[in-house]
Design a protein around this motif. Structure first.
Motif, PDB file in Angstrom:
ATOM      1  N   LYS A  59       0.848  -1.191   0.000  1.00 34.18           N
ATOM      2  CA  LYS A  59       0.000   0.000   0.000  1.00 34.18           C
ATOM      3  C   LYS A  59       0.879   1.234   0.000  1.00 34.18           C
ATOM      4  O   LYS A  59       1.746   1.396   0.865  1.00 34.18           O
ATOM      5  CB  LYS A  59      -0.914   0.010   1.231  1.00 34.18           C
ATOM      6  CG  LYS A  59      -1.863   1.209   1.245  1.00 34.18           C
ATOM      7  CD  LYS A  59      -2.775   1.176   2.470  1.00 34.18           C
ATOM      8  CE  LYS A  59      -3.731   2.373   2.455  1.00 34.18           C
ATOM      9  NZ  LYS A  59      -4.622   2.368   3.646  1.00 34.18           N
ATOM     10  N   PHE A  60       0.665   2.107  -0.970  1.00 32.70           N
ATOM     11  CA  PHE A  60       1.430   3.345  -1.068  1.00 32.70           C
ATOM     12  C   PHE A  60       0.808   4.433  -0.194  1.00 32.70           C
ATOM     13  O   PHE A  60      -0.375   4.419   0.118  1.00 32.70           O
ATOM     14  CB  PHE A  60       1.464   3.836  -2.525  1.00 32.70           C
ATOM     15  CG  PHE A  60       2.367   3.043  -3.432  1.00 32.70           C
ATOM     16  CD1 PHE A  60       3.278   2.138  -2.916  1.00 32.70           C
ATOM     17  CD2 PHE A  60       2.310   3.198  -4.812  1.00 32.70           C
ATOM     18  CE1 PHE A  60       4.111   1.416  -3.738  1.00 32.70           C
ATOM     19  CE2 PHE A  60       3.141   2.479  -5.657  1.00 32.70           C
ATOM     20  CZ  PHE A  60       4.041   1.587  -5.113  1.00 32.70           C
ATOM     21  N   GLY A  61       1.666   5.398   0.191  1.00 35.39           N
ATOM     22  CA  GLY A  61       1.194   6.571   0.915  1.00 35.39           C
ATOM     23  C   GLY A  61       1.361   6.495   2.419  1.00 35.39           C
ATOM     24  O   GLY A  61       1.212   7.505   3.110  1.00 35.39           O
ATOM     25  N   LEU A 110       9.935   6.213  -4.814  1.00 42.58           N
ATOM     26  CA  LEU A 110       8.808   6.843  -5.511  1.00 42.58           C
ATOM     27  C   LEU A 110       8.335   8.105  -4.795  1.00 42.58           C
ATOM     28  O   LEU A 110       7.497   8.845  -5.319  1.00 42.58           O
ATOM     29  CB  LEU A 110       7.650   5.851  -5.643  1.00 42.58           C
ATOM     30  CG  LEU A 110       7.890   4.666  -6.583  1.00 42.58           C
ATOM     31  CD1 LEU A 110       6.797   3.618  -6.409  1.00 42.58           C
ATOM     32  CD2 LEU A 110       7.969   5.124  -8.038  1.00 42.58           C
ATOM     33  N   GLY A 111       8.847   8.341  -3.587  1.00 47.46           N
ATOM     34  CA  GLY A 111       8.533   9.569  -2.860  1.00 47.46           C
ATOM     35  C   GLY A 111       7.214   9.577  -2.122  1.00 47.46           C
ATOM     36  O   GLY A 111       6.760  10.642  -1.687  1.00 47.46           O
ATOM     37  N   CYS A 112       6.597   8.405  -1.981  1.00 43.96           N
ATOM     38  CA  CYS A 112       5.287   8.373  -1.341  1.00 43.96           C
ATOM     39  C   CYS A 112       5.225   7.482  -0.112  1.00 43.96           C
ATOM     40  O   CYS A 112       4.260   7.523   0.660  1.00 43.96           O
ATOM     41  CB  CYS A 112       4.220   7.918  -2.347  1.00 43.96           C
ATOM     42  SG  CYS A 112       4.511   6.277  -3.028  1.00 43.96           S
ATOM     43  N   GLY A 113       6.255   6.645   0.074  1.00 41.41           N
ATOM     44  CA  GLY A 113       6.222   5.690   1.176  1.00 41.41           C
ATOM     45  C   GLY A 113       5.345   4.495   0.848  1.00 41.41           C
ATOM     46  O   GLY A 113       4.447   4.587   0.007  1.00 41.41           O
ATOM     47  N   ALA A 114       5.613   3.377   1.500  1.00 41.42           N
ATOM     48  CA  ALA A 114       4.828   2.165   1.247  1.00 41.42           C
ATOM     49  C   ALA A 114       5.072   1.143   2.345  1.00 41.42           C
ATOM     50  O   ALA A 114       6.095   1.199   3.041  1.00 41.42           O
ATOM     51  CB  ALA A 114       5.196   1.561  -0.118  1.00 41.42           C
ATOM     52  N   HIS A 115       4.135   0.234   2.496  1.00 46.25           N
ATOM     53  CA  HIS A 115       4.323  -0.876   3.430  1.00 46.25           C
ATOM     54  C   HIS A 115       3.614  -2.125   2.902  1.00 46.25           C
ATOM     55  O   HIS A 115       2.735  -2.038   2.041  1.00 46.25           O
ATOM     56  CB  HIS A 115       3.827  -0.521   4.830  1.00 46.25           C
ATOM     57  CG  HIS A 115       2.337  -0.359   4.938  1.00 46.25           C
ATOM     58  ND1 HIS A 115       1.705   0.848   4.713  1.00 46.25           N
ATOM     59  CD2 HIS A 115       1.352  -1.246   5.237  1.00 46.25           C
ATOM     60  CE1 HIS A 115       0.408   0.702   4.871  1.00 46.25           C
ATOM     61  NE2 HIS A 115       0.158  -0.569   5.186  1.00 46.25           N
ATOM     62  N   SER A 167       6.006   1.493  11.265  1.00 50.48           N
ATOM     63  CA  SER A 167       7.159   1.200  12.111  1.00 50.48           C
ATOM     64  C   SER A 167       7.771  -0.165  11.822  1.00 50.48           C
ATOM     65  O   SER A 167       8.978  -0.360  11.984  1.00 50.48           O
ATOM     66  CB  SER A 167       6.745   1.265  13.584  1.00 50.48           C
ATOM     67  OG  SER A 167       5.676   0.350  13.847  1.00 50.48           O
ATOM     68  N   THR A 168       6.953  -1.107  11.375  1.00 53.65           N
ATOM     69  CA  THR A 168       7.432  -2.469  11.099  1.00 53.65           C
ATOM     70  C   THR A 168       7.605  -2.728   9.609  1.00 53.65           C
ATOM     71  O   THR A 168       8.016  -3.816   9.219  1.00 53.65           O
ATOM     72  CB  THR A 168       6.451  -3.510  11.651  1.00 53.65           C
ATOM     73  OG1 THR A 168       5.164  -3.284  11.052  1.00 53.65           O
ATOM     74  CG2 THR A 168       6.335  -3.415  13.165  1.00 53.65           C
ATOM     75  N   GLY A 228       2.363  -2.761  12.000  1.00 57.83           N
ATOM     76  CA  GLY A 228       2.987  -1.676  12.747  1.00 57.83           C
ATOM     77  C   GLY A 228       2.158  -0.409  12.793  1.00 57.83           C
ATOM     78  O   GLY A 228       1.062  -0.321  12.221  1.00 57.83           O
ATOM     79  N   LYS A 229       2.696   0.591  13.484  1.00 59.36           N
ATOM     80  CA  LYS A 229       2.041   1.889  13.585  1.00 59.36           C
ATOM     81  C   LYS A 229       2.413   2.753  12.378  1.00 59.36           C
ATOM     82  O   LYS A 229       3.548   2.719  11.919  1.00 59.36           O
ATOM     83  CB  LYS A 229       2.476   2.596  14.873  1.00 59.36           C
ATOM     84  CG  LYS A 229       2.049   1.888  16.149  1.00 59.36           C
ATOM     85  CD  LYS A 229       2.541   2.653  17.374  1.00 59.36           C
ATOM     86  CE  LYS A 229       2.133   1.944  18.657  1.00 59.36           C
ATOM     87  NZ  LYS A 229       2.627   2.666  19.866  1.00 59.36           N
ATOM     88  N   ILE A 230       1.452   3.523  11.891  1.00 56.91           N
ATOM     89  CA  ILE A 230       1.722   4.450  10.793  1.00 56.91           C
ATOM     90  C   ILE A 230       2.556   5.609  11.342  1.00 56.91           C
ATOM     91  O   ILE A 230       2.154   6.279  12.295  1.00 56.91           O
ATOM     92  CB  ILE A 230       0.416   4.974  10.180  1.00 56.91           C
ATOM     93  CG1 ILE A 230      -0.383   3.821   9.565  1.00 56.91           C
ATOM     94  CG2 ILE A 230       0.719   6.030   9.114  1.00 56.91           C
ATOM     95  CD1 ILE A 230      -1.750   4.222   9.041  1.00 56.91           C
ATOM     96  N   ILE A 231       3.726   5.804  10.748  1.00 51.26           N
ATOM     97  CA  ILE A 231       4.621   6.856  11.244  1.00 51.26           C
ATOM     98  C   ILE A 231       4.715   8.042  10.285  1.00 51.26           C
ATOM     99  O   ILE A 231       5.243   9.096  10.651  1.00 51.26           O
ATOM    100  CB  ILE A 231       6.026   6.300  11.539  1.00 51.26           C
ATOM    101  CG1 ILE A 231       6.634   5.626  10.303  1.00 51.26           C
ATOM    102  CG2 ILE A 231       5.974   5.320  12.704  1.00 51.26           C
ATOM    103  CD1 ILE A 231       8.045   5.098  10.536  1.00 51.26           C
TER     104      ILE A 231
END
Length: 311
Positions: free
Chosen positions: A78-80, A188-193, A84-85, A90-93
């Motif tokens: 999932k982007f955006g 990509l500059g958006c973060g992801a997990h 933490s994990t 994990g928690k959204i940081i």
């Protein structure tokens, strides 16, 4: 061999369920088979499902060859959101806007194919001064980690829509898919997990051989012990199946006697490297040896001959 007794040596390809640690399900399998020794070769995160090879008894001696095998995964990211994990447990940081196209993703994916470097995540079993990193992470302690070289053989784009990306990954040992996705999100500059992770394959083991815990429990609870043990035994693969890619050297009874005592044997084989060693006409598995360019065969790791026939 009597089917009234469970095998004590072999490899089970467990389909690990979501929400459990690899060690938790290992202990369940160990208890079902009444095994004194058992170990998994390549742990999966609690979030992940799929192939977890569990080596039982003498097979544990050869688990390292599975650890070194390539792995095949399916992952959904999932982007955006960065967590933490690095996965959805994990928690959204941090939260960032997503403005990337499928063509942009495909181009960036090419940068992650081949030899790359990763920094192991804090929430991992990598040890620092004898303690797993995740234990530091739970206390809010950040440890400096060294980069590790890995290899991504294939990174296949499958699907992308509304911040959700699906990939298939074939990679070397030591690869953290969570880190791969996190690095991709940063690039990509958006973060992801990671929101979903499934391992399809370890080495050459086929996913058609996967068995889940419910099946094991069902077989174990069968009131007919003959049937119960027979069904469970059929699920175990031979302990040398982890060595299917190794060349085989078959030794005579005379040579095997000295080989079992730890002495080198002249193999007459023009091959240098690790080999699978068998004995006699029935080609009974003996262990792993190393052959040199001069035809000398040295024992590397042998099964325990006191209980090998109890397999």
């Amino acid at each position: 061999m009597s089917f009234f007794k469970l095998k004590k040596n072999g490899i089970l390809l467990l389909d690990k369920p979501k929400g459990y640690s690899s060690n938790f399900v290992l202990q369940k399998v160990k208890k079902i088979f009444g095994a004194k020794k058992a170990g998994h070769s390549g742990s999966l995160d609690p979030l992940a499902t799929g192939m977890l090879p569990i080596c039982i008894g003498e097979a544990t001696k050869f688990s390292t060859y599975l650890l070194n095998s390539n792995k095949h995964y399916q992952v959904i990211a999932k982007f955006g959101e960065k967590t933490s994990t690095l996965d959805s447990t994990g928690k959204i940081i941090s939260i960032r806007s997503v403005n990337v196209s499928s063509s942009c993703i495909k181009n960036v994916l090419k940068e992650f194919v081949g030899e790359i470097y990763q920094i192991p995540p804090m929430y991992s079993a990598v040890k620092h001064k004898g303690l797993e990193l995740y234990k530091y992470a739970r206390k809010g302690i950040e440890i400096n980690r060294k980069k590790r070289k890995i290899f991504i053989y294939d990174l296949k784009y499958v699907f992308y829509d509304k911040k959700i990306l699906q990939l298939e990954v074939i990679c070397s040992k030591g690869t953290y898919i969570r880190t791969l996705i996190d690095d991709l999100g940063e690039r990509l500059g958006c973060g992801a997990h990671v929101t979903y992770l499934r391992r399809f394959q370890v080495g050459l083991f086929s996913k058609s051989k996967l068995v889940d815990l419910n099946t094991l429990y069902t077989y174990k609870k069968n009131k007919n012990k003959f049937v119960s043990n027979y069904l469970l035994n059929k699920l175990l693969m031979p302990m040398d199946s982890a060595l299917s890619t190794f060349p085989t050297i078959n030794l005579s009874s005379k040579n095997i006697y000295w080989f079992k005592l730890g002495r080198k044997i002249f193999s007459f084989i023009n091959y240098s490297g690790l080999v699978r060693v068998t004995e006699g006409e029935n080609k009974i598995f003996v262990g792993v040896g190393k052959n040199d360019k001069f035809g000398n065969l040295f024992p590397i790791r042998l099964i325990s001959f006191n209980n090998s026939l109890k397999n």
